[in-house]
Design an enzyme around this catalytic site. Structure first.
Site, PDB file in Angstrom:
ATOM      1  N   ARG A 182      71.803  45.916  10.589  1.00  0.00           N
ATOM      2  CA  ARG A 182      70.736  44.881  11.058  1.00  0.00           C
ATOM      3  C   ARG A 182      70.970  44.574  12.293  1.00  0.00           C
ATOM      4  O   ARG A 182      69.940  43.805  12.992  1.00  0.00           O
ATOM      5  CB  ARG A 182      70.907  43.733   9.906  1.00  0.00           C
ATOM      6  CG  ARG A 182      70.398  44.162   8.517  1.00  0.00           C
ATOM      7  CD  ARG A 182      70.467  42.933   7.512  1.00  0.00           C
ATOM      8  NE  ARG A 182      69.837  41.860   7.818  1.00  0.00           N
ATOM      9  CZ  ARG A 182      69.818  40.622   7.151  1.00  0.00           C
ATOM     10  NH1 ARG A 182      70.679  40.363   6.053  1.00  0.00           N
ATOM     11  NH2 ARG A 182      68.763  39.823   7.410  1.00  0.00           N
ATOM     12  N   PRO A 208      80.321  40.222   6.561  1.00  0.00           N
ATOM     13  CA  PRO A 208      81.400  39.775   6.529  1.00  0.00           C
ATOM     14  C   PRO A 208      81.786  38.314   6.932  1.00  0.00           C
ATOM     15  O   PRO A 208      81.191  37.698   7.953  1.00  0.00           O
ATOM     16  CB  PRO A 208      82.154  40.605   7.912  1.00  0.00           C
ATOM     17  CG  PRO A 208      80.743  41.115   8.518  1.00  0.00           C
ATOM     18  CD  PRO A 208      79.805  40.636   7.835  1.00  0.00           C
ATOM     19  N   GLU A 209      82.669  37.621   6.074  1.00  0.00           N
ATOM     20  CA  GLU A 209      83.169  36.305   6.375  1.00  0.00           C
ATOM     21  C   GLU A 209      84.384  36.500   6.864  1.00  0.00           C
ATOM     22  O   GLU A 209      85.013  37.555   6.980  1.00  0.00           O
ATOM     23  CB  GLU A 209      82.993  35.634   5.155  1.00  0.00           C
ATOM     24  CG  GLU A 209      81.563  35.390   4.510  1.00  0.00           C
ATOM     25  CD  GLU A 209      81.454  34.630   3.401  1.00  0.00           C
ATOM     26  OE1 GLU A 209      82.123  33.603   3.329  1.00  0.00           O
ATOM     27  OE2 GLU A 209      80.680  34.972   2.284  1.00  0.00           O
ATOM     28  N   ARG A 247      79.261  13.888   9.842  1.00  0.00           N
ATOM     29  CA  ARG A 247      78.267  14.708   9.328  1.00  0.00           C
ATOM     30  C   ARG A 247      77.526  14.390   8.000  1.00  0.00           C
ATOM     31  O   ARG A 247      78.410  13.962   7.124  1.00  0.00           O
ATOM     32  CB  ARG A 247      78.967  16.073   9.039  1.00  0.00           C
ATOM     33  CG  ARG A 247      79.838  16.825  10.148  1.00  0.00           C
ATOM     34  CD  ARG A 247      78.674  16.774  11.365  1.00  0.00           C
ATOM     35  NE  ARG A 247      77.957  17.944  11.025  1.00  0.00           N
ATOM     36  CZ  ARG A 247      78.226  19.274  11.658  1.00  0.00           C
ATOM     37  NH1 ARG A 247      79.321  19.497  12.244  1.00  0.00           N
ATOM     38  NH2 ARG A 247      77.213  20.063  11.415  1.00  0.00           N
ATOM     39  N   HIS A 266      73.076  54.113  12.381  1.00  0.00           N
ATOM     40  CA  HIS A 266      73.186  52.549  12.526  1.00  0.00           C
ATOM     41  C   HIS A 266      74.535  52.610  13.147  1.00  0.00           C
ATOM     42  O   HIS A 266      75.165  51.496  13.236  1.00  0.00           O
ATOM     43  CB  HIS A 266      73.131  52.261  11.294  1.00  0.00           C
ATOM     44  CG  HIS A 266      72.000  51.985  10.641  1.00  0.00           C
ATOM     45  ND1 HIS A 266      70.770  51.567  11.314  1.00  0.00           N
ATOM     46  CD2 HIS A 266      71.410  52.461   9.328  1.00  0.00           C
ATOM     47  CE1 HIS A 266      69.609  51.731  10.307  1.00  0.00           C
ATOM     48  NE2 HIS A 266      70.249  52.180   9.139  1.00  0.00           N
TER      49      HIS A 266
END
Length: 270
Positions: A107, A2-3, A151, A89
């Site tokens: 995961r 998910p973003e 940056r 899970h």
DNA sequence: CACGGATCCTGATGGC
DNA sequence: TGCCATCAGGATCCGT
């Protein structure tokens, strides 16, 4: 997985249902990212006030304290009544008077953390360094430009880092850079103000569109009602290496940046 | 202080 | 019910 859009879609899908619920019990499966982050005794008897989002974190406000959830790479939530016993899970069940909120995360890069207050060290360690919210009022071109000046890493990697702007993950970083016509390898501090303006607008547009489409379902994403998203069907570059650019027909390229795949059109993005 | 690499974990996929 | 290498939507930690 998910973003920001997927987290937001998830939030919208269960916030109304869980609001006002009383927590009856909580059960834990295998350890997640911060295994000591939660004890059921912190939660039982509490009332759910509101569900907010900060970056890719879900913040569930309780009458005393808050629960921070992160879905990691492979997490998803379901909110329903009468769920079967937890599967292999399913690593966190929050049983409430209005249904069970269940975290499934193969995961186990996700996290469930309780903090007495948002200002507490435990919460600030997770939230304290996050960048500006891309769909909020504070995200404008001057702010992004200023954030990029220190940056010199590639703009794609600066976007992913999340300390300038939050929520832009691997899919939407490639998509936003395509929309802005910017090569992902460009050093962040070398982008001109006009190009940063295009990028800022592209990030907003891409994320907002993805939320509207219900997120991206590449493998297994679904919202807390079990519904898939559709954004990936119209991805311009993500996972399209070798396929023709939808704008100019040039084959989409794939490269690695910081061990993550990046996709771009060598013709449209300079 | 910012950068790049290693790392956590499990499952899917593709080449052999 | 092959085996191995590679890859996957994230983010932290550590050495430089």
């Amino acid at each position: 997985m998910p973003e920001l859009p997927e987290v937001e879609v998830t939030r919208l899908s269960f916030a109304p249902g869980i609001r006002g619920a009383t927590i009856l019990s909580a059960t834990l499966g295998k350890p997640l990212r911060w295994p000591l982050g939660i004890q059921p005794s912190h939660l039982i008897g509490q009332q759910v006030m509101e569900v907010r989002r900060r970056g890719k974190y879900l913040l569930i406000d309780l009458n005393e304290g808050l629960l921070l959830l992160h879905l990691g790479m492979s997490g998803s939530l379901i909110f329903a009544s009468g769920l079967a016993e937890p599967g292999k899970h399913d690593h966190f069940d929050l049983h409430t008077s209005q249904g069970t909120l269940r975290l499934n995360d193969p995961r186990r890069f996700g996290a469930v953390v309780f903090a007495p207050q948002e200002s507490d060290a435990v919460a600030q360690k997770l939230l304290g360094k996050l960048g500006v919210e891309p769909l909020g009022e504070d995200f404008d071109a001057p702010a992004l430009y200023q954030g990029l000046q220190q940056r010199k890493a590639a703009i794609k990697q600066v976007l992913l880092a999340g300390d300038v702007v939050v929520g832009v993950g691997n899919i939407y970083a490639s998509e936003a850079l395509f929309m802005a016509g910017i090569r992902p390898t460009t050093r962040a501090n070398r982008l001109s103000r006009p190009r940063v303006l295009r990028l800022q607008q592209a990030i907003r547009t891409v994320l907002a569109q993805a939320v509207k489409k219900g997120g991206s379902t590449l493998r297994d994403f679904s919202n807390a009602q079990g519904e898939s998203g559709h954004f990936q069907l119209e991805a311009m570059v993500y996972a399209r290496q070798g396929e023709p650019c939808r704008v100019c027909g040039t084959p989409i390229k794939s490269i690695k940046q910081g061990q993550r795949s990046t996709f771009f059109c060598p013709q449209c993005q300079k």
